[in-house]
Design a protein around this motif. Structure first.
Motif, short mmCIF file in Angstrom:
data_model
loop_
_atom_site.label_atom_id
_atom_site.label_comp_id
_atom_site.label_asym_id
_atom_site.label_seq_id
_atom_site.Cartn_x
_atom_site.Cartn_y
_atom_site.Cartn_z
N HIS A 50 0.87 -1.18 0.00
CA HIS A 50 0.00 0.00 0.00
C HIS A 50 0.90 1.23 0.00
N SER A 51 0.68 2.15 -0.93
CA SER A 51 1.46 3.39 -0.94
C SER A 51 0.51 4.58 -1.02
N ARG A 52 1.02 5.71 -0.57
CA ARG A 52 0.28 6.97 -0.65
C ARG A 52 1.19 7.97 -1.33
N SER A 53 0.65 8.69 -2.30
CA SER A 53 1.45 9.63 -3.08
C SER A 53 0.70 10.93 -3.27
N ALA A 54 1.43 12.04 -3.22
CA ALA A 54 0.88 13.36 -3.50
C ALA A 54 0.82 13.57 -5.02
N ARG A 55 0.09 14.58 -5.44
CA ARG A 55 -0.04 14.90 -6.87
C ARG A 55 1.36 15.04 -7.50
N ASN A 56 1.49 14.50 -8.69
CA ASN A 56 2.71 14.55 -9.52
C ASN A 56 3.84 13.67 -9.00
N VAL A 57 3.59 12.84 -7.97
CA VAL A 57 4.60 11.84 -7.60
C VAL A 57 4.57 10.77 -8.68
N LEU A 58 5.74 10.49 -9.22
CA LEU A 58 5.88 9.46 -10.24
C LEU A 58 6.79 8.37 -9.66
N MET A 126 -4.02 13.52 -3.64
CA MET A 126 -3.48 12.38 -2.89
C MET A 126 -4.03 11.12 -3.54
N ALA A 127 -3.19 10.12 -3.67
CA ALA A 127 -3.62 8.84 -4.23
C ALA A 127 -3.09 7.71 -3.36
N GLU A 128 -3.98 6.79 -3.01
CA GLU A 128 -3.58 5.59 -2.29
C GLU A 128 -3.70 4.42 -3.26
#
Length: 181
Positions: A50-58, A126-128
Motif C-alpha cells: 500500500h502506498s500513498r502519493s501526493a499529486r505529480n509523484v511518479l 493524494m492517491a492511495e
C-alpha cells in the motif's frame, strides 16, 4: 468482473461489477477462481502493499530482474496513470507499454504479469495505491528504467515536473536495461 482487452494481451484491465445505491456501494475486488479463469493460469499472491502519493509523484518504472513480480494493482483514494512496459525479449510486444487511469471512482484494476516494468503517476491531490504481488520484494534485484526514456515515449499526463525519489531520478535507459529472455 469484466476484462477489458489491452494492446498487450497479457496485461488486463479489470472492471468490477459495482452494486450501489443511496447507502454506498459494494463490489468484489478479488476472487481467486475468477481471476485465474481470466488470466488463464494459476496465480498465487504472496504480498500486499500500500502506498500513498501526493499529486505529480511518479514512481517507476520498477521491476525485479530476479524473482519477477506479477502485480494486481488498484487505487482506493484519488487517481493515477498506471503503466506497464513489456521487458520480455521473446515477446512480440517487447518494448511496448500500456497505460490506464485507475481511480477510486472507476474501481478498475490492472493485472501486470511478471516480465514487465511498472510505474504510476499520481493525478489527484493524494492517491492511495494498493497491490498484490506474486513474489516478495527483493531490493537487491530491483531495477529502474527512466520514466522519461525517449525510446519508450510514454506521454505521462504531468502537471509540471514530476516528484521523483532519488532512485527514480537515476533510472537506466531502456536500451541498456536488464531484461527478461
Amino acid at each position: 468482473m469484466n476484462a477489458i482487452p489491452q494492446a498487450i494481451p497479457e496485461v488486463m484491465l479489470l472492471e468490477p461489477q459495482v452494486h450501489g445505491d443511496e447507502r454506498g456501494f459494494f463490489f468484489e475486488s478479488f476472487n481467486q477462481h475468477r481471476f485465474e479463469e481470466m488470466v488463464g493460469a494459476p496465480i498465487a499472491f504472496v504480498q500486499d502493499s500500500h502506498s500513498r502519493s501526493a499529486r505529480n509523484v511518479l514512481r517507476g518504472l520498477h521491476y525485479q530482474i530476479r524473482n519477477p513480480q506479477g502485480k494486481l494493482v488498484r487505487v482506493i483514494t484519488g487517481s493515477v496513470f498506471d503503466v506497464a512496459v513489456d521487458l520480455r525479449r521473446s515477446s512480440s510486444t517487447f518494448g511496448r507499454w500500456v497505460g490506464n487511469v485507475l481511480s477510486a471512482g472507476n474501481k478498475r484494476q490492472m493485472w501486470i504479469p511478471p516480465g514487465f516494468a511498472h510505474g504510476f503517476l499520481a493525478l489527484s491531490d493524494m492517491a492511495e495505491f494498493v497491490y498484490k504481488s506474486t513474489d516478495y520484494y527483493f531490493p537487491e534485484h530491483e531495477r529502474c528504467i527512466a520514466w522519461n526514456d525517449p525510446q519508450l515515449g510514454i506521454p505521462w499526463p504531468l502537471d509540471g515536473l514530476p516528484l521523483l525519489s532519488a532512485r527514480d531520478q537515476h533510472g537506466n535507459p531502456f536500451a541498456s536495461a536488464e531484461i527478461y529472455d
